[in-house]
Motif scaffolding. Structure first.
Motif, PDB file in Angstrom:
ATOM      1  N   GLY A  68       0.827  -1.187  -0.049  1.00  0.00           N
ATOM      2  CA  GLY A  68       0.057  -0.066  -0.140  1.00  0.00           C
ATOM      3  C   GLY A  68       0.953   0.939  -0.005  1.00  0.00           C
ATOM      4  N   ASN A  69       0.441   2.328  -0.681  1.00  0.00           N
ATOM      5  CA  ASN A  69       1.317   3.498  -0.540  1.00  0.00           C
ATOM      6  C   ASN A  69       0.593   4.736  -1.172  1.00  0.00           C
ATOM      7  OD1 ASN A  69       1.401   4.088  -3.772  1.00  0.00           O
ATOM      8  ND2 ASN A  69       1.979   1.890  -3.917  1.00  0.00           N
ATOM      9  N   VAL A  70       0.767   5.828  -1.016  1.00  0.00           N
ATOM     10  CA  VAL A  70       0.179   7.019  -1.351  1.00  0.00           C
ATOM     11  C   VAL A  70       0.786   7.789  -2.453  1.00  0.00           C
ATOM     12  CG1 VAL A  70      -0.610   9.138  -0.154  1.00  0.00           C
ATOM     13  CG2 VAL A  70      -0.672   7.258   1.022  1.00  0.00           C
ATOM     14  N   LEU A  71       0.039   8.236  -3.510  1.00  0.00           N
ATOM     15  CA  LEU A  71       0.660   9.182  -4.427  1.00  0.00           C
ATOM     16  C   LEU A  71       1.998   8.676  -5.137  1.00  0.00           C
ATOM     17  CD1 LEU A  71      -0.620  12.276  -2.910  1.00  0.00           C
ATOM     18  CD2 LEU A  71      -1.877  10.919  -4.787  1.00  0.00           C
ATOM     19  N   ASN A 109      11.707 -12.966  -9.201  1.00  0.00           N
ATOM     20  CA  ASN A 109      10.614 -12.261 -10.192  1.00  0.00           C
ATOM     21  C   ASN A 109       9.442 -13.217 -10.412  1.00  0.00           C
ATOM     22  OD1 ASN A 109      11.918 -14.275 -11.709  1.00  0.00           O
ATOM     23  ND2 ASN A 109      12.212 -12.890 -13.587  1.00  0.00           N
ATOM     24  N   THR A 110       9.338 -14.446  -9.787  1.00  0.00           N
ATOM     25  CA  THR A 110       8.209 -15.418 -10.290  1.00  0.00           C
ATOM     26  C   THR A 110       7.131 -15.014  -9.388  1.00  0.00           C
ATOM     27  OG1 THR A 110       9.361 -17.045  -8.869  1.00  0.00           O
ATOM     28  CG2 THR A 110       9.712 -16.930 -11.374  1.00  0.00           C
ATOM     29  N   THR A 111       7.628 -14.271  -8.224  1.00  0.00           N
ATOM     30  CA  THR A 111       6.317 -13.947  -6.898  1.00  0.00           C
ATOM     31  C   THR A 111       5.673 -12.557  -7.625  1.00  0.00           C
ATOM     32  OG1 THR A 111       8.153 -14.583  -5.356  1.00  0.00           O
ATOM     33  CG2 THR A 111       6.179 -13.285  -4.654  1.00  0.00           C
ATOM     34  N   PRO A 112       4.441 -12.636  -7.502  1.00  0.00           N
ATOM     35  CA  PRO A 112       3.564 -11.593  -8.074  1.00  0.00           C
ATOM     36  C   PRO A 112       3.462 -10.716  -7.180  1.00  0.00           C
ATOM     37  CG  PRO A 112       2.057 -13.756  -7.820  1.00  0.00           C
ATOM     38  CD  PRO A 112       3.452 -14.091  -7.558  1.00  0.00           C
ATOM     39  N   LEU A 113       3.583  -9.334  -7.452  1.00  0.00           N
ATOM     40  CA  LEU A 113       3.284  -8.192  -6.625  1.00  0.00           C
ATOM     41  C   LEU A 113       2.482  -7.306  -7.143  1.00  0.00           C
ATOM     42  CD1 LEU A 113       6.158  -6.227  -4.605  1.00  0.00           C
ATOM     43  CD2 LEU A 113       4.669  -5.035  -6.474  1.00  0.00           C
ATOM     44  N   TYR A 114       1.485  -6.761  -6.267  1.00  0.00           N
ATOM     45  CA  TYR A 114       0.657  -5.725  -6.628  1.00  0.00           C
ATOM     46  C   TYR A 114       0.547  -4.594  -5.681  1.00  0.00           C
ATOM     47  CZ  TYR A 114      -3.070  -8.051  -3.714  1.00  0.00           C
ATOM     48  OH  TYR A 114      -3.731  -8.562  -2.795  1.00  0.00           O
ATOM     49  N   THR A 115       0.194  -3.376  -6.030  1.00  0.00           N
ATOM     50  CA  THR A 115       0.087  -2.343  -5.330  1.00  0.00           C
ATOM     51  C   THR A 115      -1.317  -1.803  -5.278  1.00  0.00           C
ATOM     52  OG1 THR A 115       0.664  -0.406  -6.792  1.00  0.00           O
ATOM     53  CG2 THR A 115       2.482  -1.634  -5.799  1.00  0.00           C
ATOM     54  N   VAL A 116      -1.605  -0.989  -3.983  1.00  0.00           N
ATOM     55  CA  VAL A 116      -3.009  -0.290  -3.585  1.00  0.00           C
ATOM     56  C   VAL A 116      -2.531   1.041  -3.568  1.00  0.00           C
ATOM     57  CG1 VAL A 116      -4.887  -0.075  -2.231  1.00  0.00           C
ATOM     58  CG2 VAL A 116      -3.651  -2.282  -2.712  1.00  0.00           C
ATOM     59  N   ASP A 117      -2.999   2.046  -4.058  1.00  0.00           N
ATOM     60  CA  ASP A 117      -2.578   3.479  -4.109  1.00  0.00           C
ATOM     61  C   ASP A 117      -3.896   4.385  -3.469  1.00  0.00           C
ATOM     62  OD1 ASP A 117      -1.176   5.777  -4.437  1.00  0.00           O
ATOM     63  OD2 ASP A 117      -2.080   6.392  -6.358  1.00  0.00           O
ATOM     64  N   ARG A 118      -3.473   4.868  -2.330  1.00  0.00           N
ATOM     65  CA  ARG A 118      -4.489   5.922  -1.717  1.00  0.00           C
ATOM     66  C   ARG A 118      -4.049   7.303  -2.242  1.00  0.00           C
ATOM     67  NH1 ARG A 118      -8.387   3.285   1.819  1.00  0.00           N
ATOM     68  NH2 ARG A 118      -8.900   5.642   2.098  1.00  0.00           N
ATOM     69  N   MET A 119      -5.084   8.042  -2.619  1.00  0.00           N
ATOM     70  CA  MET A 119      -4.925   9.288  -2.893  1.00  0.00           C
ATOM     71  C   MET A 119      -4.674  10.542  -1.982  1.00  0.00           C
ATOM     72  SD  MET A 119      -4.799   9.260  -5.810  1.00  0.00           S
ATOM     73  CE  MET A 119      -4.708   8.655  -7.488  1.00  0.00           C
ATOM     74  N   CYS A 120      -4.750   9.836  -0.476  1.00  0.00           N
ATOM     75  CA  CYS A 120      -4.582  10.608   0.514  1.00  0.00           C
ATOM     76  C   CYS A 120      -4.076   9.936   1.638  1.00  0.00           C
ATOM     77  CB  CYS A 120      -5.944  11.175   1.263  1.00  0.00           C
ATOM     78  SG  CYS A 120      -5.855  12.435   2.371  1.00  0.00           S
ATOM     79  N   SER A 121      -2.940  10.485   2.315  1.00  0.00           N
ATOM     80  CA  SER A 121      -2.256   9.618   3.461  1.00  0.00           C
ATOM     81  C   SER A 121      -3.070   9.423   4.551  1.00  0.00           C
ATOM     82  CB  SER A 121      -0.996  10.331   3.756  1.00  0.00           C
ATOM     83  OG  SER A 121      -1.252  11.826   4.234  1.00  0.00           O
ATOM     84  N   SER A 122      -4.304  10.080   4.703  1.00  0.00           N
ATOM     85  CA  SER A 122      -4.968  10.014   5.865  1.00  0.00           C
ATOM     86  C   SER A 122      -5.953   8.622   5.718  1.00  0.00           C
ATOM     87  CB  SER A 122      -5.987  11.168   6.016  1.00  0.00           C
ATOM     88  OG  SER A 122      -7.169  11.351   4.873  1.00  0.00           O
ATOM     89  N   GLY A 123      -6.011   8.152   4.491  1.00  0.00           N
ATOM     90  CA  GLY A 123      -6.557   6.780   4.280  1.00  0.00           C
ATOM     91  C   GLY A 123      -5.866   5.804   4.641  1.00  0.00           C
ATOM     92  N   LEU A 124      -4.483   5.790   5.247  1.00  0.00           N
ATOM     93  CA  LEU A 124      -3.791   4.876   5.621  1.00  0.00           C
ATOM     94  C   LEU A 124      -3.852   4.617   7.240  1.00  0.00           C
ATOM     95  CD1 LEU A 124      -0.545   5.233   3.612  1.00  0.00           C
ATOM     96  CD2 LEU A 124      -2.365   3.673   3.367  1.00  0.00           C
ATOM     97  N   GLN A 125      -4.717   5.491   7.797  1.00  0.00           N
ATOM     98  CA  GLN A 125      -4.626   5.430   9.388  1.00  0.00           C
ATOM     99  C   GLN A 125      -5.356   4.164   9.668  1.00  0.00           C
ATOM    100  OE1 GLN A 125      -5.604   8.946  10.786  1.00  0.00           O
ATOM    101  NE2 GLN A 125      -3.786  10.172  10.109  1.00  0.00           N
TER     102      GLN A 125
END
Length: 82
Positions: free
Chosen positions: A43-46, A66-82
């Motif tokens: 998970g990350n922000v911007l 590299n055979t291990t899949p990775l995906y990301t989740v992007d929040r548009m505001c850091s307050s959403g990570l609390q």
């Protein structure tokens, strides 16, 4: 956490911060073999490209193949990570 572009980690690349986290997780999982990791979600922000590229580089720097899949989740505001 520090302030974006102002704190003590402003010159540190995200992958340089993420690789030690991956390594520590593997260590805390009983020195788990990186080849046994089945999936990674970050998970990350911007982050450019939703952080996928820097997250993937962190994965490689930690020795997870590299055979291990990775995906990301992007929040548009850091307050959403609390």
């Amino acid at each position: 956490m520090t302030r974006a572009k102002k704190g003590p980690q402003k010159d540190t690349a995200p992958e340089a911060m993420l690789a030690p986290v991956f390594k520590d997780v593997l260590k805390k999982a009983g020195n788990m073999d990186p080849k046994l990791v089945q999936e990674i979600c970050i998970g990350n922000v911007l982050q450019p490209g939703s952080g996928a590229t820097s997250s993937r580089m962190g994965q490689f720097l930690a020795g997870i193949p590299n055979t291990t899949p990775l995906y990301t989740v992007d929040r548009m505001c850091s307050s959403g990570l609390q």
